[in-house]
Design a protein around this motif. Structure first.
Motif, PDB file in Angstrom:
ATOM      1  N   CYS A 157      46.911  20.459   6.763  1.00  0.00           N
ATOM      2  CA  CYS A 157      47.831  21.344   6.561  1.00  0.00           C
ATOM      3  C   CYS A 157      49.094  20.821   5.466  1.00  0.00           C
ATOM      4  N   PRO A 158      49.509  21.856   4.590  1.00  0.00           N
ATOM      5  CA  PRO A 158      50.424  21.269   3.666  1.00  0.00           C
ATOM      6  C   PRO A 158      51.805  20.877   4.263  1.00  0.00           C
ATOM      7  N   ASN A 159      51.942  21.164   5.458  1.00  0.00           N
ATOM      8  CA  ASN A 159      53.375  20.909   6.261  1.00  0.00           C
ATOM      9  C   ASN A 159      53.052  19.871   7.135  1.00  0.00           C
TER      10      ASN A 159
ATOM     11  N   CYS B 148      52.304  25.008  14.914  1.00  0.00           N
ATOM     12  CA  CYS B 148      52.463  25.305  13.637  1.00  0.00           C
ATOM     13  C   CYS B 148      54.045  25.131  13.334  1.00  0.00           C
ATOM     14  N   LYS B 149      54.441  24.832  12.123  1.00  0.00           N
ATOM     15  CA  LYS B 149      55.762  25.131  11.672  1.00  0.00           C
ATOM     16  C   LYS B 149      56.019  26.533  12.035  1.00  0.00           C
TER      17      LYS B 149
ATOM     18  N   CYS C 212      55.389  29.798  10.029  1.00  0.00           N
ATOM     19  CA  CYS C 212      54.799  29.313   8.579  1.00  0.00           C
ATOM     20  C   CYS C 212      53.067  30.242   8.905  1.00  0.00           C
TER      21      CYS C 212
ATOM     22  N   CYS D 257      48.763  28.899   5.238  1.00  0.00           N
ATOM     23  CA  CYS D 257      47.207  28.590   5.005  1.00  0.00           C
ATOM     24  C   CYS D 257      46.450  30.078   5.114  1.00  0.00           C
TER      25      CYS D 257
END
Ligand code: SF4
Ligand code: SF4
Length: 117
Positions: free
Chosen positions: A87-89, A20-21, A24, A27
């Motif tokens: 994932c929005p990223n 993941c970022k 972050c 979610c």
């Protein structure tokens, strides 16, 4: 091991993981899990649940991220691994979860009593 626990283990082994970022938790939010998954979590007070829900948050999201990461629910694991829960990223595994496993997981979620964390 119960049948549901066997299924949970089966699905966990088949949901791809990815990085993941850093830091972050975009979610994370109110999610549900089966009683078998819930039984592995530390108990939170009613107040902790209420505070989290009022902020549309998950009670297990702490300052350093998910407090139950190794035991996080199937839906948290599935997030980002399928086009239906992107994932929005723009993070994702190299290979997304198979459609067959994804359908099996949704059938499992629909067929078991799910509890709000
Ligand atoms: S899946 Fe995406 S939104 Fe969720 S924690 Fe990882 S980077 Fe953040
Ligand atoms: S269980 Fe962990 S990963 Fe899932 S929503 Fe809660 S804090 Fe996020």
């Amino acid at each position: 091991m119960t049948k549901n626990n066997q299924k949970i283990r089966f699905f966990r082994e088949r949901i791809p993981t990815f990085e993941c970022k850093q830091g972050c938790h975009d979610c994370c939010g109110p999610v549900t899990a089966s009683s078998e998954e819930m039984a592995r979590f530390p108990v939170k007070s009613d107040e902790e649940h209420e505070v989290a829900l009022a902020e549309y948050n998950c009670p297990y999201l702490g300052d350093n991220g998910c407090q139950v990461y190794d035991e996080r629910p199937l839906i948290c694991r599935l997030f980002g691994t399928t086009q239906r829960l992107p994932c929005p990223n723009d993070k994702r595994p190299t290979v997304m979860v198979s459609t067959k496993i994804e359908h099996q997981i949704h059938r499992f979620l629909a067929g078991t009593r799910q509890l709000l964390l």
